[in-house]
Design a protein around this motif. Structure first.
Motif, PDB file in Angstrom:
ATOM      1  N   CYS A 242       0.809  -1.219   0.000  1.00 14.04           N
ATOM      2  CA  CYS A 242       0.000   0.000   0.000  1.00 14.04           C
ATOM      3  C   CYS A 242       0.843   1.272   0.000  1.00 14.04           C
ATOM      4  CB  CYS A 242      -0.925   0.009   1.205  1.00 14.04           C
ATOM      5  SG  CYS A 242      -2.126  -1.287   1.082  1.00 14.04           S
ATOM      6  N   ASP A 243       0.253   2.330  -0.573  1.00 11.90           N
ATOM      7  CA  ASP A 243       0.887   3.646  -0.548  1.00 11.90           C
ATOM      8  C   ASP A 243       0.551   4.358   0.753  1.00 11.90           C
ATOM      9  OD1 ASP A 243       1.760   3.608  -3.410  1.00 11.90           O
ATOM     10  OD2 ASP A 243      -0.390   3.344  -3.634  1.00 11.90           O
ATOM     11  N   GLU A 244      -0.698   4.223   1.155  1.00 13.36           N
ATOM     12  CA  GLU A 244      -1.138   4.868   2.383  1.00 13.36           C
ATOM     13  C   GLU A 244      -1.802   3.838   3.282  1.00 13.36           C
ATOM     14  OE1 GLU A 244      -2.987   8.534   2.391  1.00 13.36           O
ATOM     15  OE2 GLU A 244      -1.214   9.371   1.409  1.00 13.36           O
ATOM     16  N   VAL A 245      -1.766   4.089   4.558  1.00  8.61           N
ATOM     17  CA  VAL A 245      -2.375   3.165   5.499  1.00  8.61           C
ATOM     18  C   VAL A 245      -3.323   3.934   6.410  1.00  8.61           C
ATOM     19  CG1 VAL A 245      -1.972   1.563   7.394  1.00  8.61           C
ATOM     20  CG2 VAL A 245      -0.391   1.632   5.484  1.00  8.61           C
ATOM     21  N   ALA A 246      -4.550   3.428   6.525  1.00  6.62           N
ATOM     22  CA  ALA A 246      -5.498   3.998   7.474  1.00  6.62           C
ATOM     23  C   ALA A 246      -5.601   3.053   8.655  1.00  6.62           C
ATOM     24  CB  ALA A 246      -6.862   4.179   6.835  1.00  6.62           C
ATOM     25  N   VAL A 247      -5.511   3.589   9.862  1.00  7.36           N
ATOM     26  CA  VAL A 247      -5.601   2.756  11.061  1.00  7.36           C
ATOM     27  C   VAL A 247      -7.002   2.915  11.642  1.00  7.36           C
ATOM     28  CG1 VAL A 247      -4.657   2.284  13.331  1.00  7.36           C
ATOM     29  CG2 VAL A 247      -3.166   3.129  11.512  1.00  7.36           C
ATOM     30  N   MET A 248      -7.661   1.791  11.885  1.00  9.35           N
ATOM     31  CA  MET A 248      -9.006   1.856  12.459  1.00  9.35           C
ATOM     32  C   MET A 248      -9.011   1.318  13.881  1.00  9.35           C
ATOM     33  SD  MET A 248     -11.703   0.969   9.452  1.00  9.35           S
ATOM     34  CE  MET A 248     -13.109   1.295  10.498  1.00  9.35           C
ATOM     35  N   TYR A 249      -9.807   1.972  14.717  1.00 12.17           N
ATOM     36  CA  TYR A 249      -9.958   1.509  16.095  1.00 12.17           C
ATOM     37  C   TYR A 249     -11.402   1.739  16.492  1.00 12.17           C
ATOM     38  CZ  TYR A 249      -9.471   1.233  21.146  1.00 12.17           C
ATOM     39  OH  TYR A 249      -9.612   0.898  22.453  1.00 12.17           O
ATOM     40  N   ARG A 250     -12.083   0.674  16.875  1.00 14.49           N
ATOM     41  CA  ARG A 250     -13.482   0.752  17.295  1.00 14.49           C
ATOM     42  C   ARG A 250     -14.350   1.529  16.311  1.00 14.49           C
ATOM     43  NH1 ARG A 250     -13.723   1.306  23.757  1.00 14.49           N
ATOM     44  NH2 ARG A 250     -12.718  -0.668  24.201  1.00 14.49           N
ATOM     45  N   GLY A 251     -14.211   1.213  15.043  1.00 15.03           N
ATOM     46  CA  GLY A 251     -15.088   1.794  14.033  1.00 15.03           C
ATOM     47  C   GLY A 251     -14.638   3.131  13.507  1.00 15.03           C
ATOM     48  N   GLU A 252     -13.683   3.761  14.165  1.00 10.03           N
ATOM     49  CA  GLU A 252     -13.242   5.064  13.689  1.00 10.03           C
ATOM     50  C   GLU A 252     -11.892   4.947  13.013  1.00 10.03           C
ATOM     51  OE1 GLU A 252     -13.528   8.401  16.485  1.00 10.03           O
ATOM     52  OE2 GLU A 252     -14.788   7.079  17.681  1.00 10.03           O
ATOM     53  N   LYS A 253     -11.701   5.798  12.003  1.00 10.15           N
ATOM     54  CA  LYS A 253     -10.377   5.888  11.408  1.00 10.15           C
ATOM     55  C   LYS A 253      -9.574   6.826  12.281  1.00 10.15           C
ATOM     56  CE  LYS A 253      -8.944   8.425   7.896  1.00 10.15           C
ATOM     57  NZ  LYS A 253      -8.887   9.021   6.562  1.00 10.15           N
ATOM     58  N   VAL A 254      -8.545   6.314  12.980  1.00 10.43           N
ATOM     59  CA  VAL A 254      -7.830   7.190  13.889  1.00 10.43           C
ATOM     60  C   VAL A 254      -6.788   8.029  13.158  1.00 10.43           C
ATOM     61  CG1 VAL A 254      -8.280   5.819  15.936  1.00 10.43           C
ATOM     62  CG2 VAL A 254      -6.223   5.398  14.637  1.00 10.43           C
ATOM     63  N   GLU A 255      -6.222   7.475  12.092  1.00  6.00           N
ATOM     64  CA  GLU A 255      -5.328   8.298  11.293  1.00  6.00           C
ATOM     65  C   GLU A 255      -5.036   7.620   9.968  1.00  6.00           C
ATOM     66  OE1 GLU A 255      -1.513   9.029  12.846  1.00  6.00           O
ATOM     67  OE2 GLU A 255      -1.106   6.954  13.380  1.00  6.00           O
TER      68      GLU A 255
END
Lengths: 554, 316
Positions: free
Chosen positions: A494-507
């Protein structure tokens, strides 16, 4: 007689449904000294669990020990009668199962199961056993050790159950403990706690152990020596540092190489030329399960106001632990679970929430590949039919044109054309996942949602699938949304990574920056929890206790 | 946790009551659309129209059906089952004795067949794949395939006619010894057990086999547990739900479905009473019998449901 365990020329054979006999363990030798932890490592089908179970004199249905000897504390488990074996099981050799969630009887309280070994073998009075169990719970850093035993298995978490299963094994003071992939089913942040607990208990009690795993990094933390297995044969035996730093056998090298796949060379060129047109854009998308409440939010909110943009030719990784909503997000984008609120734009145009309201062309251009090819492929259809159906459905292809396209698809995913007459059950796991991918490619899509497509595969096979995805992207100009709990895999593609925690994208951040000091505390915790090949990693790892308390599920 | 359990159990009971109400509606409706006029049937061909009309109004037959339904339902709820058309006796009295004999036969059969069926099912699951298992499986399939009138007739032929060990009829005469009691019940109980055991054996075996294939049973084996301990402590508690349901379904057959057995052995049970009522067009009697069958059926199924709920800690 210096070793606790001496396995000599062990052979196990299995009888197939057709009555054919197959050797699954082909003459294995190794020793385990007192107090030593030996890891058995290899891919699925390498026979690592089968060998570990023979130490208990046990084989799964359809298998039998065909030859050789398994001496445990001087007794040959292969020669004992079934009655003598039951006396050894639990009291001298104990077993920690792969999935504690399945290995606990759902109808019995935890305490009864943890002390069952002392009841079966009549080791100590009940009160003493319970006191000892509570002591073990404490040593394994389980919460409320005094009362956790009165609960039922479904009332505690997966990580807790895994530690409880270790208590269950250790209660009878065995000489040897067999850990059968005990952390494979756990999230990384949970895995650390469990590994630490196992390690400290084993160190204190000076018991010998066999640690079965496919994960070199995990094994590196806990084992003294490593036995590398493939196809029921030993490839290499060495101390942990020998195996990690100076692997001799090509297969060991392959395993190590698969562990750290080459990073992605960012597809800058493609991105720049077409940067103005995002292929997929999400605006505050929420989705979940259960009846919507008064304000339209579902009973259980699995995805909470997630927004992102994905440009053509680029890849977005979505990582997070089980239950963070990453698979629900994929299903929402695909229109399988319509979003409760928010808007999805595909190629700049808003698309209908529900897949059935989308145009055939929109459906064609956005494809999803599911985690388990076993359940995603119809077992009654040949590969030809499976690939032919989207071709007929989306492109109206028939006859020779269709056959030619099926051949091309198989070429694309590097499968021999002769496979098209087979059924899914006649393919290996990696081959099935390639067919699963080819089916999505048949639609000629712009974007493919990959939902944990490498999770069920062995490291080496998974690495090959990732390479294939990269090749396809180069040839066909695809974009991927790549969902995984495994950071290495995501970084590889991947070029970018989205981190999810409890349903929210944290960053969301560039793949190269993941794990750097900057960023959201949860991402830092997640990245720091991924085991490294360095054997001293676990002991040196210091996690911010506040972070752990805030985010790790215990 | 406990209120959750109570609401779950309360829900089951409410569903059962509602089902009973719906069934009573259907039973009443079905007897209403039977052809023929009760008053005419009762008074015979020579009756004058005035006499018929008088009887109709005396029996409330001219009231709207829905009104009569509620009269009848009210009567049922207060224990008044009405009066038989055929012989003017209170229905409660007609049914009373018959129900008692039917329940006796059912109880005897249940006591005999349930333990045997469970034991056969569990042991064949434990010894899966062995000669014993195959023998039990083959025998159950054979038994399912043989109709009960065949078993009953063969029983009469062998034990009553040829061997003369048992009486061919089971009319409850004055029973003065335990041996006599067994002789009277032996053949009907045996025949009924044949019919209901097969299902229980198969379901028990399937449920236990499934439980024995789980990882927690493998875990118990690796703890060194004996085969008996594995089955009793680990497999059975988790197989209880399907087993009690199979038992309840089989037992429910013992009240309503035994007409063939009751006829062949001339046993004065309630199923035979209902069939007789049909031939004399005795509507209140038919309705009451149907309601009793339904009630017992629901009672058994609801009990099974409740046991299954109580045996599952996730629901408890």
């Amino acid at each position: 007689m210096s070793h606790l365990v001496e396995i000599r020329n062990l052979k196990v054979e299995a009888t197939t449904d057709a009555g054919r006999r197959v050797d699954i363990i082909k003459g294995v030798d190794f020793d385990i000294a007192e107090g030593e932890i030996v890891a058995l490592i290899g891919e699925s089908g390498s026979g690592k669990t089968t060998i570990a179970l023979t130490l208990l004199g046990y084989t799964r249905t359809g298998c039998r020990i065909a030859g050789g000897s398994i001496r445990v504390a001087g007794r040959d488990m292969a020669r004992l009668t079934e009655k003598e074996r039951t006396r050894v099981r639990g009291s001298e050799v104990a077993y920690v199962p792969q999935s504690a969630a399945a290995a606990f009887n759902p109808a019995q309280r935890i305490m009864d199961q943890v002390i069952e070994i002392t009841r079966i073998h009549d080791l100590m009075p009940r009160a003493a056993a319970e006191a000892k169990a509570v002591e073990l719970f404490r040593a394994l850093s389980l919460p409320s050790p005094e009362t956790i035993g009165t609960r039922y298995p479904h009332q505690v978490s997966g990580g807790q159950l895994q530690r409880l299963s270790a208590a269950m094994a250790l209660i009878g003071d065995p000489k040897l403990v067999i850990f059968d992939e005990p952390t494979t089913a756990l999230d990384v942040t949970t895995q650390i706690e469990v590994l630490r607990a196992f390690k400290s208990v084993m160190r204190q009690s000076r018991m010998a152990g066999v640690y079965v795993s496919h994960d070199l990094a995990v094994v590196a933390q806990i084992a003294d020596r490593i036995v590398v297995l493939k196809g029921g044969e030993v490839q290499e035996i060495g101390t942990t540092s020998e195996i990690l730093s100076a692997p001799k056998h090509p297969y060991t090298r392959e395993l190590l190489a698969a562990f750290s796949p080459p990073g992605r060379v960012a597809a800058q060129a493609a991105a720049e030329s077409d940067a103005a047109r995002p292929v997929l854009e999400l605006e505050a998308v929420s989705a979940g399960y259960g009846k919507p409440g008064a304000d339209g939010t579902p009973l259980i909110l699995a995805v909470d106001k997630v927004s992102f943009r994905l440009e053509r030719g680029r890849n977005l990784g979505i990582i997070g632990e089980s239950g963070c909503g990453k698979s629900t997000l994929a299903r929402t984008i695909a229109g399988i679970i319509p979003p409760a609120s928010g808007q999805i734009y595909f190629d700049g145009k808003p698309v209908a929430p529900h897949a059935r309201d989308r145009s055939p062309d929109e459906l064609r251009r956005l494809q999803i590949v599911f985690q388990s090819a076993d359940t995603a492929l119809n077992p009654a259809k040949s590969i030809e039919d499976i690939l032919g159906r989207p071709l007929a459905f989306y492109h109206g292809l028939r006859g020779a044109a269709r056959d030619a396209r099926i051949d091309r698809l198989l070429d694309l995913v590097h499968l021999p054309r002769a496979l098209k007459h087979r059924l899914p059950a006649e393919l290996s796991g990696g081959q099935k996942q390639r067919v699963n991918l080819a089916r999505a490619l048949a639609a000629d899509p712009d974007l493919i949602l990959c939902d944990e497509i490498t999770s069920a595969l062995d490291t080496v096979v998974a690495a090959a699938i990732i390479e294939l995805l990269k090749d396809l992207q180069r040839e066909l100009g695809l974009s991927y949304v790549f969902i995984s709990h495994d950071l290495h895999t995501v970084q590889a593609i991947c070029d970018e990574v989205a981190v999810m925690y409890r349903g929210e994208k944290v960053e969301q951040l560039p793949a190269g920056d993941v794990g750097s000091a900057a960023g959201h505390p949860y991402s830092r915790l997640l990245m720091s929890s991924v085991p490294k090949l360095d054997p001293t990693w676990l002991d040196r790892l210091e996690r911010d206790p506040e972070l752990v308390a805030a985010f790790a599920k215990r | 946790m406990n209120t959750h359990l109570l609401s779950l159990l309360g829900g089951r009971l409410l569903v059962a009551l509602f089902t009973l109400f719906v069934v009573s509606f259907v039973v009443f409706g079905a007897t209403q659309i039977l052809p023929g006029d009760v008053a005419e049937v009762l008074l015979g061909q020579a009756a004058t129209p005035e006499a018929v009309a008088g009887l109709r109004s005396a029996m409330h037959l001219d009231d709207p059906a829905i009104l009569r339904f509620f009269y009848w339902l009210g009567g049922l709820a207060t224990g008044d089952l009405g009066t038989s058309y055929a012989n003017n006796m209170p229905i409660a009295q007609l049914i009373g004795g018959r129900l008692k004999s039917s329940l006796q036969l059912a109880a005897a059969t249940a006591l005999f067949s349930v333990p045997i069926a469970l034991a056969l099912g569990i042991t064949s699951a434990m010894l899966r794949g062995t000669l014993y298992d195959r023998a039990v499986t083959t025998a159950t399939i054979t038994v399912i395939s043989v109709p009960e009138f065949m078993v009953a007739t063969a029983g009469v032929l062998i034990f009553a006619v040829w061997l003369k060990w048992l009486p061919s009829l089971s009319i409850a005469r004055n029973v003065d010894s335990f041996g006599e009691l067994i002789r009277i019940y032996a053949m009907p109980v045996f025949t009924l057990s044949f019919v209901i055991s097969a299902q229980m054996i198969r379901m028990t075996r399937a449920a236990v086999v499934e439980a024995l294939n789980t990882p927690y049973v493998e875990m118990a084996r690796l703890k060194g547990a004996s085969r008996t301990r594995i089955v009793l402590r680990h497999a059975l508690p988790n197989a209880l739900g399907p087993i009690v349901n199979a038992v309840a379904l089989s037992l429910s057959y013992l009240l309503g479905g035994v007409i063939i057995v009751e006829t062949i052995f001339n046993y004065p049970g309630i199923a035979k009473l209902m069939v007789d009522a049909v031939s004399t067009r005795d509507l209140p009697l038919i309705q009451s019998c149907a309601m009793i069958f339904c009630f017992v059926y629901l009672l058994l199924i609801t009990t099974a449901d409740i046991i299954a709920i109580l045996s599952n800690p996730k629901l408890r």
